[in-house]
Design an enzyme around this catalytic site. Structure first.
Site, mmCIF file in Angstrom:
data_model
loop_
_atom_site.group_PDB
_atom_site.id
_atom_site.type_symbol
_atom_site.label_atom_id
_atom_site.label_comp_id
_atom_site.label_asym_id
_atom_site.label_seq_id
_atom_site.Cartn_x
_atom_site.Cartn_y
_atom_site.Cartn_z
ATOM 1 N N MET A 271 0.795 -1.102 -0.139
ATOM 2 C CA MET A 271 -0.442 0.018 0.120
ATOM 3 C C MET A 271 0.550 1.495 0.137
ATOM 4 O O MET A 271 1.373 1.549 0.680
ATOM 5 C CB MET A 271 -1.136 0.113 1.318
ATOM 6 C CG MET A 271 -1.427 1.120 1.068
ATOM 7 S SD MET A 271 -3.001 1.105 -0.382
ATOM 8 C CE MET A 271 -3.210 2.962 -0.681
ATOM 9 N N GLU A 306 4.463 1.025 -5.892
ATOM 10 C CA GLU A 306 3.577 1.725 -4.961
ATOM 11 C C GLU A 306 4.671 3.439 -4.494
ATOM 12 O O GLU A 306 4.114 3.786 -4.497
ATOM 13 C CB GLU A 306 4.270 1.188 -3.544
ATOM 14 C CG GLU A 306 3.820 -0.383 -3.415
ATOM 15 C CD GLU A 306 2.375 -0.743 -3.507
ATOM 16 O OE1 GLU A 306 1.874 0.458 -3.624
ATOM 17 O OE2 GLU A 306 1.275 -1.702 -4.321
HETATM 18 N N1 ARG Z 1 -3.639 0.743 -3.860
HETATM 19 C C1 ARG Z 1 -2.900 -0.275 -3.151
HETATM 20 C C2 ARG Z 1 -1.997 -0.911 -4.473
HETATM 21 O O1 ARG Z 1 -0.840 -0.461 -4.801
HETATM 22 C C3 ARG Z 1 -3.599 -1.612 -2.991
HETATM 23 C C4 ARG Z 1 -4.661 -1.136 -1.841
HETATM 24 C C5 ARG Z 1 -5.975 -2.287 -2.045
HETATM 25 N N2 ARG Z 1 -6.791 -2.202 -1.294
HETATM 26 C C6 ARG Z 1 -8.342 -3.278 -0.896
HETATM 27 N N3 ARG Z 1 -8.458 -2.529 -0.391
HETATM 28 N N4 ARG Z 1 -8.478 -4.275 -1.778
HETATM 29 O O2 ARG Z 1 -2.180 -1.464 -5.652
HETATM 30 ZN ZN ZN Z 2 -1.678 0.344 -6.639
#
Ligand code: ARG
Ligand code: ZN
Length: 888
Positions: A271, A306
């Protein structure tokens, strides 16, 4: 999970979007981590938006919170002053604006959903995307409300020596009763989903990076002490990614610190919280002794992904969750580009495409199909899908192909500059591309937006005619799409890269007075024809080079045509793709013969694929070992299941094995000499060449297991006993277990004894057994679920057993009597009660049902109905309901 008062699921629509009535100027948080709970005080400074009505309500969101106090401009409020319904909290007296102060109590130890603030092996951490922040405090928890943050964490010094949040640490010191505090300030306005807090006993690897403009950035990777020796690869990947983003996209890092924290209980890969990424241990830790080549590659890709979000996601974020692809699709494209430049571009591309064709095409053809930008959802967590990520990345790639690398860069520069600090929508991305390239904005946006709005995989039909007398060729491409509820498909802009292959090699041909060996077209109408001249001989078309568009291609290529592409195409991607097409054709034909009880099926077949590979593979194994190893990895059952109208895993498995045997038999000598090289047994080097050599030997061992099982077993044992790294050990173990070679059981026991203290290796050990392609694997899985080291609280472990069984072991999962579905159903109920996101994702495996035969369909439907009668989270209920609603 929407836990409030048993409300029925609420569907949210893109068309209902309304801008927030109040802007949030600043957020001040004070988090007290206590022995059995946490108390969170928030001070939020609001200002009414100029566009909002004078009597607008201030709307916040909260879930699973114990509200201790609320004050408006320091005046305490009582429950009569607000309305709270479901997760929505409203206050009508906010006027022009003011300061809201709240205090809530939450229970991180009881938070098994791993969303919000929770504890993982004693470590406090957060996961807020998409809507987890509302489980930490009452807040306008939506991505279009951005504010600066100041966060103070107070905790016991002995158990939580490290206290982290986003931004820069501005104060720290002792507090009462053996406690201490740290205050963090994030100067970049951000939405709540990018908030993070970490507290615990962590060791840190430190390094640094000097940005293009000469700023010094401290880089820190926090892990458990025992894992510190596994951080070098992630650190190197981070530094490489930071430099790459400066050079390729002009994106520089903007804080003094960049932190990564490894967490063992995590629902996804990682994340991108601002300045404080939280990672699944599996996506950050890497060491040759414990990590395979695939693991090393994944760490590099996820660290880069990320990091790239710092611009595509954080500096420019999403207005609402319907726009998720705006940050995810674009960022996946960026990480794919990055990875292609680190190792082998061709291998990267064909792995990405095989993944898309195997999993995203199936999603798009099944009951969970949705647009890259959906029009509605119940639970946003259910939309972190292959369609949003992978198809989203393909759309960015098509824009890159269409505009050219420089044109695309002009567009991304314009996008980052124009929308910096804002919450954007897909249209903003597209219009940036048009404006920066001097194209008509409205037409461009309207045309390309169709890719984001229309679900399903488009089909392109190809017809061509070569005229011997004029040496010309006319090419007609026709596109079609299935219509989905609510969207009438309109023609898409489809970039087509192609070339022509003659009897001895590639031809140079002329289109619109440009002579070249490769041409690029844009198919943008339902049907279009192009005329090529100076086509000296009847060619075979090499279409959609490098997979220039995510479509299914229907071209009348004979076996001989495909064999010619395999031998002569200058586009390596298309050589691979031709083997896939030919292998698929031959496997399906064989399976169909089995089904009809055709006697020919029992006699040796002529295989065009086997012939083509026998002629060129041994030489290719020397000249391009990476591509050679890929050409022997025939399409798996998941891929094949998408190519048939009725899916019978056992028949396809049998046909696939039969073809494999025909392909491998003439290569035996070559395979033996490859194995004699023993690159596998030399010390680990992370490079494209070393990985290609290892991959070729792993494929050769697996091949040998089919031709000479005893010899293969001996070799696998040898690899296990002298393996200098996990790539060799894992390859040997997989071959022993999946091919049921002599000594497999003993090897499983020995591997466990050797690695039981390493959770990530143990995950692989569980996964290898749960994915063994035999009906008996169901019993194995039952036993693994009872194993002392099976822990239902750790998502990685659950995925290694239940996920592998349901999604990566079709032969065992699709048991005729439905026992595989029963096993999954039982596990889903147990998992859903604690971790809805995880359960919902695993439930997706049942989406295959419309492809199955009537008997199996009946079993799945029975399972679905039984599950839907239970009490379920809104996540899992939405997924199962959508799956159940499918009709053929
Ligand atoms: N934003 C994160 C990524 O880099 C993934 C977050 C996933 N969140 C979720 N609620 N499934 O892709
Ligand atoms: Zn992402």
């Amino acid at each position: 999970m929407k836990t409030e008062v048993g409300l029925t699921a609420i569907t949210i629509y893109l068309k209902d979007y309304q801008a927030p009535h109040y802007a949030l100027e600043h957020t001040d948080l004070h988090v007290e981590l206590l022995s059995d709970c946490a108390e969170v005080s928030a001070t939020l400074r609001f200002k009414r938006a100029a566009s909002a009505p004078k009597d607008a309500a201030l709307t916040l969101l909260g879930a699973d919170l114990e509200l201790l106090s609320v004050a408006w401009n320091d005046q305490p409020l009582s429950a009569d002053d607000w309305q709270w319904q479901g997760e929505t909290w409203q206050f009508n007296g906010a006027g022009e604006g003011g300061v809201l102060s709240t205090k809530v109590r939450i229970y991180p130890d009881k938070n098994l959903a791993l969303e919000g603030l929770y504890r993982s092996h004693g470590l406090y951490c957060t996961q807020c995307e998409a809507e987890g922040f509302r489980k930490i405090t009452l807040f306008p928890d939506r991505p279009d409300v951005l504010s600066t943050f100041r966060t103070t964490i107070v905790a016991d010094q002995a158990s939580c020596p490290v206290l982290l949040s986003n931004g820069n640490c501005v104060a720290s010191g002792k507090a009462e009763n053996g406690r201490h505090f740290a205050t963090w300030e994030d100067p970049h306005p951000k939405p709540s989903y990018l908030f993070a807090l970490v507290a615990g006993d962590l060791a840190v690897l430190r390094d640094s990076f000097t940005t293009a403009s000469g700023r010094e950035v401290a880089l820190e990777i926090y892990t458990a002490e025992v894992d510190q020796d596994k951080c070098d690869h992630a650190m190197r990947s981070l530094q490489t990614a930071m430099r790459w983003d400066e050079q390729r996209y002009g994106c520089e890092y903007d804080l003094d610190r960049y932190m990564i924290v490894a967490v063992s209980h995590f629902n996804m890969g990682a994340m991108e919280n601002k300045g404080l990424n939280v990672f699944n241990t599996s996506c950050v830790l890497a060491h040759p002794a414990t990590t395979t080549d695939a693991g090393f590659q994944r760490v590099e890709a996820v660290v880069a992904h990320e990091y790239f979000h710092n611009w595509s996601g954080n500096r420019v974020t999403c207005r609402d969750w319907f726009q998720l692809c705006l940050k995810e699709g674009f960022t996946v494209f960026r990480d794919q580009q990055f990875s292609a430049e680190q190792l082998s571009p061709v291998v990267q591309r064909l792995e990405d495409v095989a993944f898309l064709q195997t999993h995203q095409f199936a999603e798009d053809a099944g009951p969970l199909a949705h647009a890259v930008r959906p029009e509605s959802f119940v639970e946003i967590n259910n939309f972190y899908t292959l369609t949003i990520y992978e198809k989203g990345a393909e759309i960015a790639r098509m824009l890159h192909t269409f505009l050219g690398a420089e044109g695309f860069r002009r567009g991304s520069d314009h996008y980052f500059k124009t929308y910096d600090g804002q919450a954007a929508i897909v249209e903003d991305f597209l219009s940036s591309m048009a404006i920066a390239n001097g194209l008509a904005v409205d037409t461009f946006v309207c045309q390309w937006l169709r890719w984001y709005r229309q679900p399903g995989t488009p089909v392109v039909r190809v017809t061509s005619a070569w005229h011997a007398d004029s040496k010309t060729l006319s090419l007609t491409l026709t596109q079609s799409q299935t219509s989905h509820a609510g969207v009438t498909p309109e023609p898409l802009p489809i970039p087509v890269r192609l070339g022509f292959i003659g009897e001895t090699g590639e031809l140079t041909t002329t289109l619109a007075s440009v002579s070249a060996s490769s041409h690029q077209l844009l198919l943008e109408k339902a049907e279009q024809t192009w005329h090529f001249s100076q086509v000296e001989q009847a060619p075979v078309l090499s279409l959609f080079r490098d997979f220039s568009a995510p479509v299914r291609v229907q071209a009348a290529l004979s076996d001989e045509d495909l064999a010619r592409l395999i031998r002569l195409d200058s586009n390596s991607f298309n050589r691979w793709s031709a083997t896939y097409t030919l292998a698929t054709r031959e496997i399906l034909a064989l399976a169909e013969q089995y089904r009809r009880g055709d006697v020919r099926a029992r006699q040796p077949q002529d295989s065009a694929l086997a012939g083509a590979l026998a002629a060129m593979w041994p030489a290719l194994a020397t000249s391009d070992p990476a591509l050679a190893s890929k050409l022997l990895q025939l399409p798996n059952l998941a891929y094949l299941s998408d190519q048939v109208s009725c899916y019978d895993p056992a028949a396809l498995q049998r046909a696939r094995e039969a073809l494999l045997l025909q392909v491998l038999t003439p290569l035996e000598g070559s395979l033996q000499s490859i194995l004699a090289n023993e690159h596998m047994l030399t010390p680990y080097v992370y490079s494209a060449a070393a990985m290609a050599a290892r991959s070729l030997e792993a494929v050769a061992l697996d091949a040998l297991a089919r031709l000479q099982p005893e010899a293969a077993a001996t070799m696998a044992q040898r690899w296990l006993s002298v393996a200098p790294h996990m790539s060799a050990e894992q390859a040997a173990l997989t071959t022993l277990v999946h091919q049921q070679l002599p000594g497999a059981d003993a090897a499983v026991q020995a591997f466990y004894a050797r690695w039981q203290h390493e959770p990530l290796v143990l995950d692989q050990w569980f996964a290898t057994q749960a994915s063994a392609p035999h009906a008996s694997a169901r019993n194995t899985v039952e036993a693994l679920l009872q194993h002392d080291d099976f822990d239902a609280a750790v998502p990685n472990r659950v995925r290694a057993v239940v996920g592998q069984f349901a999604s990566n072991n079709p032969v065992a999962f699709h048991d005729m009597a439905g026992k595989g579905y029963d096993l999954l159903a039982q596990q889903l109920l147990l998992i859903d009660a604690r971790n809805p996101q995880l359960a919902s994702r695993l439930a997706g495996a049942l989406g295959i049902w419309p492809k199955l035969d009537p008997a199996r369909q009946a079993c799945v439907l029975k399972t679905l109905d039984a599950l839907l009668n239970e009490s379920l989270s809104s996540d899992t209920r939405e997924t199962l309901t959508r799956i159940r609603a499918a009709h053929d």
